[in-house]
Motif scaffolding. Structure first.
Motif, PDB file in Angstrom:
ATOM      1  N   VAL A  71       0.857  -1.177   0.000  1.00  0.00           N
ATOM      2  CA  VAL A  71       0.000   0.000   0.000  1.00  0.00           C
ATOM      3  C   VAL A  71       0.899   1.235   0.000  1.00  0.00           C
ATOM      4  O   VAL A  71       1.683   1.432   0.921  1.00  0.00           O
ATOM      5  N   TYR A  72       0.762   2.031  -1.063  1.00  0.00           N
ATOM      6  CA  TYR A  72       1.564   3.249  -1.181  1.00  0.00           C
ATOM      7  C   TYR A  72       0.769   4.508  -0.866  1.00  0.00           C
ATOM      8  O   TYR A  72       1.346   5.553  -0.605  1.00  0.00           O
ATOM      9  N   GLN A  73      -0.554   4.411  -0.949  1.00  0.00           N
ATOM     10  CA  GLN A  73      -1.418   5.550  -0.637  1.00  0.00           C
ATOM     11  C   GLN A  73      -2.553   5.074   0.239  1.00  0.00           C
ATOM     12  O   GLN A  73      -3.119   4.008   0.000  1.00  0.00           O
ATOM     13  N   ASN A  74      -2.878   5.858   1.226  1.00  0.00           N
ATOM     14  CA  ASN A  74      -4.046   5.582   2.040  1.00  0.00           C
ATOM     15  C   ASN A  74      -4.611   6.928   2.450  1.00  0.00           C
ATOM     16  O   ASN A  74      -3.950   7.719   3.118  1.00  0.00           O
ATOM     17  N   ARG A  75      -5.811   7.195   2.021  1.00  0.00           N
ATOM     18  CA  ARG A  75      -6.415   8.504   2.290  1.00  0.00           C
ATOM     19  C   ARG A  75      -7.007   8.615   3.675  1.00  0.00           C
ATOM     20  O   ARG A  75      -7.364   9.700   4.105  1.00  0.00           O
TER      21      ARG A  75
END
Length: 140
Positions: A71-75
């Motif tokens: 996971v490189y992005q997590n909002r």
């Protein structure tokens, strides 16, 4: 213990034995007593026979990475500071598969691989909840 800001599981009568075992640092999962097969996620009936002839049994906490993603992005602000991180499906030695995060490993495809041996580690995030994570098996 600092305040834990991420979402936490809410044990119910069916899942409580799992969470209690993890809290005790001695993971148990369900086994179908008709087939002898272990299964996860917790439920009232065996997924193999639809029977309620199931029991909670200790497991080794050892297995292999069956699948993973980084996971490189997590909002979600609760997780945003931790990217990148590895989410994996771990196949336990007993055969059941469960999803968790991998820790103590670089979140890079060069360092994580399918079939990589892993072992459970317990993260006591609150006084009530412990989360199971997995790390690569250390060569001792």
């Amino acid at each position: 213990m600092s305040e834990y800001k991420k979402p936490l599981p809410k044990p119910d009568p069916i899942t409580a034995p799992f969470w209690e075992s993890v809290k005790a640092h001695a993971m148990k999962i369900q086994r179908c007593n008709d087939t002898g097969k272990f299964f996860f996620y917790p439920r009232g009936l065996s997924p193999f026979t639809l029977s309620d002839n199931v029991s909670w049994e200790p497991v080794s906490g050892r297995g292999v990475v069956h699948a993973f993603t980084i996971v490189y992005q997590n909002r979600d602000p609760a997780f945003a500071e931790e990217v990148p991180y590895v989410v994996a499906i771990v196949e336990l030695e007993e055969g059941a598969r469960l999803m968790s995060t991998l820790v103590d490993v670089e979140p890079d495809p060069e360092h994580v691989r399918i079939g990589m041996p892993v072992e459970v580690v317990y993260d006591d995030v609150t006084e009530e909840i412990t989360l199971p994570h997995f790390r690569p098996v250390r060569a001792d």
